[in-house]
Design an enzyme around this catalytic site. Structure first.
Site, PDB file in Angstrom:
ATOM      1  N   GLU A 198      44.487  52.109  44.764  1.00 41.76           N
ATOM      2  CA  GLU A 198      43.619  52.200  45.940  1.00 41.76           C
ATOM      3  C   GLU A 198      44.328  51.599  47.157  1.00 41.76           C
ATOM      4  O   GLU A 198      44.845  50.491  47.095  1.00 41.76           O
ATOM      5  CB  GLU A 198      42.308  51.436  45.698  1.00 41.76           C
ATOM      6  N   GLY A 251      32.964  45.259  46.097  1.00 44.25           N
ATOM      7  CA  GLY A 251      34.274  44.824  46.573  1.00 44.25           C
ATOM      8  C   GLY A 251      35.361  45.470  45.732  1.00 44.25           C
ATOM      9  O   GLY A 251      35.134  46.488  45.064  1.00 44.25           O
ATOM     10  N   THR A 260      38.787  41.636  42.299  1.00 44.44           N
ATOM     11  CA  THR A 260      37.755  40.604  42.501  1.00 44.44           C
ATOM     12  C   THR A 260      36.597  40.835  41.539  1.00 44.44           C
ATOM     13  O   THR A 260      36.028  39.875  40.999  1.00 44.44           O
ATOM     14  CB  THR A 260      37.218  40.627  43.953  1.00 44.44           C
ATOM     15  N   LYS A 317      26.424  36.564  50.663  1.00 43.33           N
ATOM     16  CA  LYS A 317      27.693  36.178  51.278  1.00 43.33           C
ATOM     17  C   LYS A 317      28.399  37.422  51.810  1.00 43.33           C
ATOM     18  O   LYS A 317      28.899  38.240  51.047  1.00 43.33           O
ATOM     19  CB  LYS A 317      28.627  35.505  50.260  1.00 43.33           C
ATOM     20  N   GLU A 360      30.033  47.192  42.061  1.00 42.16           N
ATOM     21  CA  GLU A 360      30.413  48.421  42.769  1.00 42.16           C
ATOM     22  C   GLU A 360      31.830  48.192  43.279  1.00 42.16           C
ATOM     23  O   GLU A 360      32.038  47.425  44.212  1.00 42.16           O
ATOM     24  CB  GLU A 360      29.465  48.672  43.955  1.00 42.16           C
ATOM     25  N   THR A 400      38.327  45.989  42.775  1.00 44.69           N
ATOM     26  CA  THR A 400      38.276  45.906  41.313  1.00 44.69           C
ATOM     27  C   THR A 400      38.843  44.578  40.803  1.00 44.69           C
ATOM     28  O   THR A 400      38.307  43.983  39.853  1.00 44.69           O
ATOM     29  CB  THR A 400      39.034  47.113  40.709  1.00 44.69           C
ATOM     30  N   CYS A 455      34.721  53.265  50.612  1.00 46.98           N
ATOM     31  CA  CYS A 455      35.075  53.346  49.187  1.00 46.98           C
ATOM     32  C   CYS A 455      34.967  54.775  48.677  1.00 46.98           C
ATOM     33  O   CYS A 455      35.597  55.135  47.689  1.00 46.98           O
ATOM     34  CB  CYS A 455      34.170  52.422  48.380  1.00 46.98           C
TER      35      CYS A 455
HETATM   36  P1  NDP Z   1      37.170  41.991  47.983  1.00 48.16           P
HETATM   37  O1  NDP Z   1      36.997  42.274  46.541  1.00 48.16           O
HETATM   38  O2  NDP Z   1      38.390  41.307  48.432  1.00 48.16           O
HETATM   39  O3  NDP Z   1      35.954  41.137  48.544  1.00 48.16           O
HETATM   40  C1  NDP Z   1      34.602  41.511  48.387  1.00 48.16           C
HETATM   41  C2  NDP Z   1      33.744  40.285  48.581  1.00 48.16           C
HETATM   42  O4  NDP Z   1      33.968  39.384  47.489  1.00 48.16           O
HETATM   43  C3  NDP Z   1      34.081  39.494  49.842  1.00 48.16           C
HETATM   44  O5  NDP Z   1      32.890  38.961  50.377  1.00 48.16           O
HETATM   45  C4  NDP Z   1      34.979  38.412  49.303  1.00 48.16           C
HETATM   46  O6  NDP Z   1      35.059  37.275  50.109  1.00 48.16           O
HETATM   47  C5  NDP Z   1      34.303  38.106  47.977  1.00 48.16           C
HETATM   48  N1  NDP Z   1      35.130  37.412  46.996  1.00 48.16           N
HETATM   49  C6  NDP Z   1      36.471  37.263  46.956  1.00 48.16           C
HETATM   50  N2  NDP Z   1      36.846  36.532  45.875  1.00 48.16           N
HETATM   51  C7  NDP Z   1      35.701  36.227  45.199  1.00 48.16           C
HETATM   52  C8  NDP Z   1      35.424  35.519  43.988  1.00 48.16           C
HETATM   53  N3  NDP Z   1      36.378  34.967  43.256  1.00 48.16           N
HETATM   54  N4  NDP Z   1      34.147  35.417  43.586  1.00 48.16           N
HETATM   55  C9  NDP Z   1      33.153  35.983  44.295  1.00 48.16           C
HETATM   56  N5  NDP Z   1      33.355  36.659  45.458  1.00 48.16           N
HETATM   57  C10 NDP Z   1      34.615  36.796  45.901  1.00 48.16           C
HETATM   58  O7  NDP Z   1      36.994  43.399  48.703  1.00 48.16           O
HETATM   59  P2  NDP Z   1      37.235  43.720  50.227  1.00 48.16           P
HETATM   60  O8  NDP Z   1      36.359  42.850  51.066  1.00 48.16           O
HETATM   61  O9  NDP Z   1      38.701  43.749  50.484  1.00 48.16           O
HETATM   62  O10 NDP Z   1      36.638  45.200  50.324  1.00 48.16           O
HETATM   63  C11 NDP Z   1      37.335  46.344  49.990  1.00 48.16           C
HETATM   64  C12 NDP Z   1      37.047  46.771  48.569  1.00 48.16           C
HETATM   65  O11 NDP Z   1      35.655  47.022  48.400  1.00 48.16           O
HETATM   66  C13 NDP Z   1      37.730  48.073  48.218  1.00 48.16           C
HETATM   67  O12 NDP Z   1      38.303  47.966  46.948  1.00 48.16           O
HETATM   68  C14 NDP Z   1      36.592  49.078  48.198  1.00 48.16           C
HETATM   69  O13 NDP Z   1      36.815  50.189  47.369  1.00 48.16           O
HETATM   70  C15 NDP Z   1      35.481  48.246  47.697  1.00 48.16           C
HETATM   71  N6  NDP Z   1      34.202  48.864  48.041  1.00 48.16           N
HETATM   72  C16 NDP Z   1      33.460  49.431  47.040  1.00 48.16           C
HETATM   73  C17 NDP Z   1      32.275  50.083  47.324  1.00 48.16           C
HETATM   74  C18 NDP Z   1      31.428  50.686  46.250  1.00 48.16           C
HETATM   75  O14 NDP Z   1      30.268  50.961  46.519  1.00 48.16           O
HETATM   76  N7  NDP Z   1      31.924  50.901  45.056  1.00 48.16           N
HETATM   77  C19 NDP Z   1      31.789  50.191  48.720  1.00 48.16           C
HETATM   78  C20 NDP Z   1      32.656  49.555  49.680  1.00 48.16           C
HETATM   79  C21 NDP Z   1      33.815  48.913  49.341  1.00 48.16           C
HETATM   80  P3  NDP Z   1      36.131  37.143  51.321  1.00 48.16           P
HETATM   81  O15 NDP Z   1      36.866  38.421  51.431  1.00 48.16           O
HETATM   82  O16 NDP Z   1      35.258  36.863  52.483  1.00 48.16           O
HETATM   83  O17 NDP Z   1      37.017  36.015  50.979  1.00 48.16           O
END
Ligand code: NDP
Length: 485
Positions: free
Chosen positions: A389, A230, A234, A177, A252, A232, A286
């Site tokens: 963040e 994504g 989430t 997804k 991650e 923290t 990130c």
């Molecule tokens: P989110 O946590 O908002 O979303 C990440 C993914 O999870 C999206 O596809 C989102 O869907 C999905 N999601 C949202 N809610 C749920 C749920 N309840 N259950 C399962 N999946 C869910 O992150 P962002 O998209 O805003 O990305 C930014 C974040 O990602 C930053 O905090 C960044 O630091 C982190 N990141 C970490 C990295 C690492 O390697 N450690 C690398 C890159 C980013 P949707 O948004 O489509 O609704």
């Protein structure tokens, strides 16, 4: 909702199909603020369909000779390379990132991800343990079944392929997804997988929101492995959903990375590196170093050269070849950056550069989500701006007096993803690297990524490691076979 826009489809069992509920979401181009395509607003029924397809495909795919799986993945890598220009343009339009960045970083890395794991599986080894004269043990690593792969919007194809490639290389089938904000390159990847001869059902992509698609993936009992990248907050929800089902989970998550410059550093290299680590992809990586710490004796010189270099970064239309700073991914993210600028002011910060919305770049981008690189000084290390963040083009800059103090500053944060240390003193580099609590420490560089190294975060930045051998192990189940002598 507009209906005359191009519609992305789900990819299930090798076919492009509409979401069962027939609902779509507008997909906005960040540079214009306008919808330009539509993405399925799928739900648990679509996930269920994908599970059936993945389940059906697992038997044959997991038994396929490694060399055959490898060949298919190598073809996917070649096709990504063939379509670099198309994919880079799509990524730039979808995310707002400069076209040159997508062309030089995101898309080549997606190809490398497939190539790396396609060849890694040809060279795996397994352990054997001999128990005196009693038994002979060996470890059999088997694919785990269906993997659920959830990724964010900042590096869409780069991060999704970082999960898909190892998951399917070792014989799992997958349900992925992408972020609903940036679905297009995942959609294009499906066409390439089909062209490469990936059997139906091995990779399924279900588009939609976190609550409607991500949550059903994490809650589905047949999806036993979850790799999530994504935020923290989430990540906690994902961990909660997976815990009672005892799923294998890799998280991650977010970061608030320190970037430490000692006075004995090669200042020119440190400044160039810091401009990149602060503002690459508008600070939406990130691994970006959002907290810059500079030793006091070099502070004044560093700040003036840093500001001069940052102010020369060319902001513009992401599709303009010369653009170095594009658009922020969404209105929500833009508002978040603006919120933190105001908060920083209240917390005593002084804006050295940027800090307010720029004049429109051109007519096309009049309503786009742009914000200039922003540098803020004089904040206490423990304030919210320095701890939370932000994930945008905003860095804070703080002087320090000695090694002990800056190690304390670096670790005074609930995140622990990555850090950079700039110094020419080798002993100091080792000392500091050992004591900083982050999953990666870069010395005199930033974002140098060898795909073999363990990648992941400490503290609130995640659980588990991906990359190289770690990924191959994560996506397999080690079974001990014990044979009596
Ligand atoms: P989110 O946590 O908002 O979303 C990440 C993914 O999870 C999206 O596809 C989102 O869907 C999905 N999601 C949202 N809610 C749920 C749920 N309840 N259950 C399962 N999946 C869910 O992150 P962002 O998209 O805003 O990305 C930014 C974040 O990602 C930053 O905090 C960044 O630091 C982190 N990141 C970490 C990295 C690492 O390697 N450690 C690398 C890159 C980013 P949707 O948004 O489509 O609704």
């Amino acid at each position: 909702m507009q209906t005359d826009l191009d519609r992305i489809k789900n990819f299930i069992d090798g076919k492009f199909i509409e979401p069962i509920g027939g609902k779509y979401l507008d997909n906005i181009e960040p540079a214009t603020g306008k919808p330009y395509s539509q993405v399925p607003d799928s739900d648990s029924r679509d996930v269920e369909l994908a599970v059936s397809a993945a389940e059906k495909a697992f038997g044959d795919w997991s038994k396929k000779p490694v060399a055959d799986r490898s060949k298919i993945l190598l073809r996917v890598a070649d096709l990504i390379e063939r379509d670099t220009e198309k994919l880079a343009r799509a990524e730039s339009i979808d995310t707002g990132k400069p076209l040159s960045l997508a062309r030089n970083l995101d898309i080549p890395r997606a190809a490398s991800n497939f190539r790396f794991f396609a060849t890694a599986i040809l060279h795996t080894e397994s352990e054997a343990h001999i128990t005196d004269n009693v038994a002979f043990n060996y470890t059999l690593r088997q694919p785990r079944g269906i993997a659920g792969l959830i990724s964010p919007w900042n590096l869409p194809l780069y991060l999704l392929s970082w999960k898909i490639a190892p998951a399917i290389a070792v014989g799992n089938t997958a349900i992925a997804k992408p972020s609903e904000l940036t679905p297009v390159t995942a959609f294009l990847l499906c066409e390439l997988c089909r062209e490469a001869g990936l059997p139906n059902g091995v990779l399924n992509i279900v588009h939609g929101t976190g609550p409607n698609v991500g949550a059903p993936i994490t809650a589905h009992p047949k999806i036993t492995t979850i790799s999530f990248t994504g935020g923290t907050v989430t990540g906690k929800k994902v961990a909660e959903a997976c815990a009672p089902l005892f799923k294998k989970v890799s998280l991650e998550l977010g970061g608030k990375n320190p970037n430490i410059i000692f006075a004995d550093a090669d200042l020119e290299a440190a400044i160039t590196g810091s401009v990149r680590s602060s503002f690459a992809n508008q600070g939406q990586v990130c691994l970006c170093g959002s907290r810059v710490f500079v030793e006091r004796s070099a502070y004044k010189d560093f700040v003036s050269c840093f500001l001069e270099k940052v102010s020369k970064l060319k902001s513009g239309d992401p599709l303009d070849e010369k653009t170095e700073q594009g658009a922020i991914v969404s209105k929500t993210q833009l508002d978040k950056v603006k919120f933190y600028v105001e908060l920083a002011k209240k917390e005593g910060g002084h804006i050295l550069l940027g800090g307010k919305a720029p004049a429109p770049i051109n007519d096309r981008c009049r309503d786009g989500y742009f914000f200039p690189p922003t540098v803020i000084a004089d904040l206490p290390v423990c304030c919210r701006t320095n701890r939370e963040e932000i994930f945008g083009p905003l860095v804070t800059i703080t002087p320090f007096d000695n090694e002990e103090e800056v190690i304390g500053y670096a670790n005074d944060c609930e995140y622990g993803l990555a850090s950079s240390v700039w110094t020419q003193n080798l002993n100091r580099a080792h000392r500091v690297a050992e004591r900083i609590n982050t999953g990666t420490v870069w010395v005199n560089c930033w974002l140098v990524r060898d795909l073999r190294v363990p990648f992941g975060g400490m503290k609130q930045s995640g659980v588990g490691r991906e990359g190289g051998e770690e990924a191959l192990r994560f996506f397999t189940e080690p079974k001990n076979i014990c044979i009596a002598k």
